[in-house]
Design an enzyme around this catalytic site. Structure first.
Site, short mmCIF file in Angstrom:
data_model
loop_
_atom_site.label_atom_id
_atom_site.label_comp_id
_atom_site.label_asym_id
_atom_site.label_seq_id
_atom_site.Cartn_x
_atom_site.Cartn_y
_atom_site.Cartn_z
N ASP A 75 0.97 -1.39 0.13
CA ASP A 75 0.09 -0.27 0.47
C ASP A 75 0.92 1.34 0.11
O ASP A 75 2.45 1.58 0.31
CB ASP A 75 -0.75 -0.15 1.08
CG ASP A 75 -1.45 1.19 1.84
OD1 ASP A 75 -2.48 1.73 0.58
OD2 ASP A 75 -1.61 2.11 2.59
N ASP A 89 -0.34 5.05 1.46
CA ASP A 89 -0.74 6.11 1.97
C ASP A 89 -0.55 5.19 3.74
O ASP A 89 -0.88 4.29 3.09
CB ASP A 89 -1.92 6.80 2.13
CG ASP A 89 -1.62 7.76 0.76
OD1 ASP A 89 -1.42 8.57 0.56
OD2 ASP A 89 -2.14 7.37 -0.34
N ASP A 148 -6.78 15.20 12.70
CA ASP A 148 -6.77 13.38 12.68
C ASP A 148 -8.27 12.68 12.38
O ASP A 148 -8.14 11.64 12.06
CB ASP A 148 -6.91 13.19 14.45
CG ASP A 148 -7.59 14.11 15.17
OD1 ASP A 148 -7.99 14.95 14.82
OD2 ASP A 148 -8.43 13.56 16.17
N ASP A 169 -1.36 -0.69 6.48
CA ASP A 169 -1.87 -0.11 7.34
C ASP A 169 -3.01 0.12 7.69
O ASP A 169 -3.90 -0.09 8.88
CB ASP A 169 -1.25 1.03 7.53
CG ASP A 169 -2.20 2.07 6.88
OD1 ASP A 169 -2.53 2.02 5.72
OD2 ASP A 169 -2.93 3.38 7.05
#
Length: 221
Positions: free
Chosen positions: A15, A17, A46, A173
């Site tokens: 992946d 990002d 966030d 992630d």
């Protein structure tokens, strides 16, 4: 790190990002520029980062749940325009990435990128950060009909590089990475330092979770 086994990998897919690069601030900046442009209040970084991983349109749909499909189309066009001029202002390569990619390149391991970010933006970022030469194939969210978590982009890379699913690995992630790998019959390794965290990766069924990108050198042989 959850799990200690080694995987005999003939293909490594990453992946982008939250895995190879921390692009959170640039994406958040573009999202807030888009929100401001359409008269909406800007949001904390966030909150925006919590919605990254599914692609530009899903990001905007989550940030703007009351907007129509047509309004999201307009917002997406604005976002992409802002992002094209702001690709690597604060984006950085995560620690250990370059040395680890060098390690696998020396071993002759074919590597690829499968991301839900648009292809042109992905290639632009990889080129500007000096990473593009490591990868045989880069697929963006608009490269095939279905994005991750659908297995199609993972299956295409495995097929195009003449690899076997059971000896292919997807490192990411996000739950979409784990789910796409599992559906394609490949191994899945989650990185806990990215945008989602270990709990979401565990819940998504990641085979292993690592806290440090360089740990891959001891796992993928």
């Amino acid at each position: 790190m959850a799990g200690q086994k080694q995987i005999d990998a003939e293909l490594i897919i990453f992946d982008l990002d939250g895995t190879l690069i921390d692009s959170s601030e640039d994406i958040a900046w573009c999202a807030n520029k888009t929100l401001h442009a359409i008269g909406e209040a800007e949001m904390p970084v966030d909150v925006i980062v919590g919605h990254i991983g599914w692609g530009v349109r899903p990001l905007l749909e989550k940030l703007l749940p009351a907007k129509s499909a047509q309004e999201i189309d307009v917002a997406r066009g604005l976002f992409l325009g802002f992002y094209e001029g702001h690709l690597v202002v604060k984006t950085r390569i995560y620690p250990g990435v370059v040395e680890t990619l060098d390690h696998f390149a020396r071993l002759g391991k074919p590597m690829a990128v499968v991301t839900n970010k648009p292809y042109s933006l992905s290639v632009g970022i990889l080129e500007r950060l000096g990473l593009s030469g490591y990868f045989k194939i880069v697929l963006g969210g608009d490269s095939v009909a279905n994005k991750k978590p659908h297995p199609e982009p993972v299956e295409k890379v495995i097929r195009d590089l003449s690899a076997r699913p059971e000896r292919s690995v997807l490192v990411g992630d996000s739950p979409v990475d784990c789910e796409a790998a599992v559906a394609a019959g490949a191994h899945s390794i989650g990185v806990s330092y990215g945008f989602r965290g270990a709990k979401e990766l565990e819940d998504a069924g990641c085979e292993m979770i690592i806290d440090d990108f360089a740990a891959l050198k001891g796992i993928l042989v």
